[in-house]
Motif scaffolding. Structure first.
Motif, PDB file in Angstrom:
ATOM      1  N   GLN A 175       0.823  -1.204   0.000  1.00 35.00           N
ATOM      2  CA  GLN A 175       0.000   0.000   0.000  1.00 35.00           C
ATOM      3  C   GLN A 175       0.863   1.261   0.000  1.00 35.00           C
ATOM      4  N   ALA A 176       1.946   1.231   0.777  1.00 36.24           N
ATOM      5  CA  ALA A 176       2.830   2.398   0.833  1.00 36.24           C
ATOM      6  C   ALA A 176       3.507   2.623  -0.508  1.00 36.24           C
ATOM      7  N   GLN A 177       3.940   1.552  -1.151  1.00 39.63           N
ATOM      8  CA  GLN A 177       4.597   1.695  -2.451  1.00 39.63           C
ATOM      9  C   GLN A 177       3.634   2.242  -3.501  1.00 39.63           C
ATOM     10  N   GLU A 178       2.393   1.805  -3.450  1.00 35.78           N
ATOM     11  CA  GLU A 178       1.397   2.312  -4.389  1.00 35.78           C
ATOM     12  C   GLU A 178       1.142   3.799  -4.155  1.00 35.78           C
ATOM     13  N   ALA A 179       1.105   4.211  -2.888  1.00 37.31           N
ATOM     14  CA  ALA A 179       0.851   5.619  -2.565  1.00 37.31           C
ATOM     15  C   ALA A 179       1.972   6.522  -3.049  1.00 37.31           C
ATOM     16  N   MET A 180       3.191   5.996  -3.117  1.00 39.86           N
ATOM     17  CA  MET A 180       4.343   6.806  -3.520  1.00 39.86           C
ATOM     18  C   MET A 180       4.619   6.729  -5.024  1.00 39.86           C
ATOM     19  N   SER A 181       3.886   5.889  -5.731  1.00 44.71           N
ATOM     20  CA  SER A 181       4.216   5.608  -7.130  1.00 44.71           C
ATOM     21  C   SER A 181       4.034   6.810  -8.046  1.00 44.71           C
ATOM     22  N   GLU A 182       3.333   7.835  -7.592  1.00 44.05           N
ATOM     23  CA  GLU A 182       3.138   9.025  -8.431  1.00 44.05           C
ATOM     24  C   GLU A 182       4.431   9.804  -8.613  1.00 44.05           C
ATOM     25  N   HIS A 183       5.407   9.566  -7.745  1.00 38.36           N
ATOM     26  CA  HIS A 183       6.670  10.287  -7.825  1.00 38.36           C
ATOM     27  C   HIS A 183       7.686   9.466  -8.624  1.00 38.36           C
ATOM     28  N   PRO A 184       8.308  10.044  -9.637  1.00 41.85           N
ATOM     29  CA  PRO A 184       9.304   9.316 -10.437  1.00 41.85           C
ATOM     30  C   PRO A 184      10.523   8.934  -9.596  1.00 41.85           C
ATOM     31  N   GLU A 185      11.262   7.963 -10.090  1.00 37.91           N
ATOM     32  CA  GLU A 185      12.513   7.596  -9.435  1.00 37.91           C
ATOM     33  C   GLU A 185      13.575   8.661  -9.736  1.00 37.91           C
ATOM     34  N   VAL A 186      14.432   8.892  -8.765  1.00 37.54           N
ATOM     35  CA  VAL A 186      15.453   9.928  -8.891  1.00 37.54           C
ATOM     36  C   VAL A 186      16.501   9.529  -9.926  1.00 37.54           C
ATOM     37  N   THR A 187      17.023  10.516 -10.629  1.00 35.67           N
ATOM     38  CA  THR A 187      18.063  10.296 -11.633  1.00 35.67           C
ATOM     39  C   THR A 187      19.238  11.235 -11.365  1.00 35.67           C
ATOM     40  N   HIS A 188      20.335  10.998 -12.047  1.00 37.81           N
ATOM     41  CA  HIS A 188      21.489  11.893 -11.936  1.00 37.81           C
ATOM     42  C   HIS A 188      21.160  13.284 -12.470  1.00 37.81           C
ATOM     43  N   ASP A 189      20.300  13.364 -13.473  1.00 36.33           N
ATOM     44  CA  ASP A 189      19.905  14.668 -13.994  1.00 36.33           C
ATOM     45  C   ASP A 189      19.113  15.461 -12.956  1.00 36.33           C
ATOM     46  N   ASP A 190      18.356  14.769 -12.100  1.00 32.90           N
ATOM     47  CA  ASP A 190      17.668  15.454 -11.009  1.00 32.90           C
ATOM     48  C   ASP A 190      18.683  16.107 -10.076  1.00 32.90           C
ATOM     49  N   LEU A 191      19.770  15.391  -9.788  1.00 32.81           N
ATOM     50  CA  LEU A 191      20.812  15.938  -8.918  1.00 32.81           C
ATOM     51  C   LEU A 191      21.467  17.157  -9.566  1.00 32.81           C
ATOM     52  N   ARG A 192      21.672  17.091 -10.876  1.00 31.54           N
ATOM     53  CA  ARG A 192      22.254  18.231 -11.584  1.00 31.54           C
ATOM     54  C   ARG A 192      21.321  19.441 -11.537  1.00 31.54           C
ATOM     55  N   TRP A 193      20.034  19.192 -11.654  1.00 34.23           N
ATOM     56  CA  TRP A 193      19.014  20.251 -11.646  1.00 34.23           C
ATOM     57  C   TRP A 193      18.975  20.990 -10.321  1.00 34.23           C
ATOM     58  N   ALA A 194      19.216  20.272  -9.243  1.00 31.80           N
ATOM     59  CA  ALA A 194      18.989  20.813  -7.901  1.00 31.80           C
ATOM     60  C   ALA A 194      20.066  21.798  -7.465  1.00 31.80           C
ATOM     61  N   ASP A 195      19.620  22.825  -6.739  1.00 31.13           N
ATOM     62  CA  ASP A 195      20.535  23.716  -6.024  1.00 31.13           C
ATOM     63  C   ASP A 195      20.723  23.237  -4.585  1.00 31.13           C
ATOM     64  N   GLY A 196      19.725  22.552  -4.064  1.00 30.41           N
ATOM     65  CA  GLY A 196      19.788  21.965  -2.735  1.00 30.41           C
ATOM     66  C   GLY A 196      19.155  20.587  -2.756  1.00 30.41           C
ATOM     67  N   ILE A 197      19.732  19.642  -2.008  1.00 31.75           N
ATOM     68  CA  ILE A 197      19.245  18.261  -2.000  1.00 31.75           C
ATOM     69  C   ILE A 197      19.030  17.816  -0.555  1.00 31.75           C
ATOM     70  N   ILE A 198      17.794  17.399  -0.254  1.00 33.25           N
ATOM     71  CA  ILE A 198      17.431  16.965   1.097  1.00 33.25           C
ATOM     72  C   ILE A 198      17.067  15.484   1.027  1.00 33.25           C
ATOM     73  N   TRP A 199      17.934  14.644   1.573  1.00 31.33           N
ATOM     74  CA  TRP A 199      17.772  13.198   1.471  1.00 31.33           C
ATOM     75  C   TRP A 199      16.898  12.668   2.604  1.00 31.33           C
ATOM     76  N   GLY A 200      16.086  11.657   2.295  1.00 29.52           N
ATOM     77  CA  GLY A 200      15.283  10.995   3.317  1.00 29.52           C
ATOM     78  C   GLY A 200      15.495   9.496   3.286  1.00 29.52           C
ATOM     79  N   SER A 201      15.832   8.928   4.437  1.00 34.89           N
ATOM     80  CA  SER A 201      16.064   7.487   4.511  1.00 34.89           C
ATOM     81  C   SER A 201      15.766   6.971   5.903  1.00 34.89           C
ATOM     82  N   PRO A 202      15.015   5.882   6.028  1.00 42.98           N
ATOM     83  CA  PRO A 202      14.925   5.225   7.331  1.00 42.98           C
ATOM     84  C   PRO A 202      16.276   4.636   7.710  1.00 42.98           C
TER      85      PRO A 202
END
Length: 208
Positions: free
Chosen positions: A58-85
């Motif tokens: 259920q949790a994975q389905e709820a998050m599926s609207e967000h694409p998986e992160v790519t290296h181009d996303d990191l290039r795009w960002a000016d600031g990066i806030i990581w989240g991990s259990p």
């Protein structure tokens, strides 16, 4: 020009995802800030091992609207806030594997000078609330990023003696041993404060 804030997160059961949403809310409150939430890819072995758990599915389905992160996303960002259990006081293998894939970015210095921060989720108050963020600093500093913590002055709620997650290193929530506890307002407030703080710092660094 707008300041770009990226929030890459991994979440098994949705606790870290809820914190990521609060971080995004805080960053979006800063004028001229674009915010993107991105999932850190799941490991196939973990997906197979947990696919029989309804809460995970259920949790994975709820998050599926967000694409998986790519290296181009990191290039795009000016600031990066990581989240991990936490996993034994450290980031998850999913997050570590993704960071380990950024060798070309490191070699070219593409993440140097960008603001970074982190938030986490643990089962108990002693399950990695501080160490998960502190140990995650090592690869982030190798990448040349500038770490942004969460000072007590902006988050007096973390001075509580109650069982509430968080530290001066970053926001955190408690999931409980069975995962039934959900983030409380004090924890979400810390997450929003971090999002706002990183957005502001990123804007200033971008102007240097």
């Amino acid at each position: 020009m707008a300041t770009n804030v990226l929030i890459p997160f991994y979440s098994s059961y949705g606790h870290t995802y809820q914190m990521a949403q609060a971080v995004a809310e805080g960053a979006e409150g800063v004028e001229d800030t674009d915010v993107q939430l991105r999932r850190i890819p799941e490991l196939e072995g973990a997906r197979q091992a947990m696919s029989g758990q309804d809460a995970y599915v259920q949790a994975q389905e709820a998050m599926s609207e967000h694409p998986e992160v790519t290296h181009d996303d990191l290039r795009w960002a000016d600031g990066i806030i990581w989240g991990s259990p936490t996993r034994y006081g450290n980031m998850t293998a999913q997050m570590k594997q993704f960071i380990d894939s950024t060798g070309a970015l490191w070699q070219n210095g593409e993440l140097e000078g960008k603001a970074t921060a982190m938030f986490t989720s643990t089962a108990t108050i002693h399950g990695g609330q501080e160490t998960t963020i502190l140990t995650s600093l090592v690869p982030l500093l190798h990448l040349g990023m500038i770490f942004v913590g969460l000072p007590y002055g902006e988050n007096p709620q973390i001075l509580t003696t109650d069982g509430i997650g968080g530290s001066p290193y970053g926001p955190a929530t408690l999931a409980g041993g069975d995962g039934s506890r959900q983030p409380v307002e004090e924890e979400l407030l810390s997450a929003r404060n971090l999002g706002r703080r990183v957005a502001n710092v990123s804007a200033r660094l971008k102007g240097l």
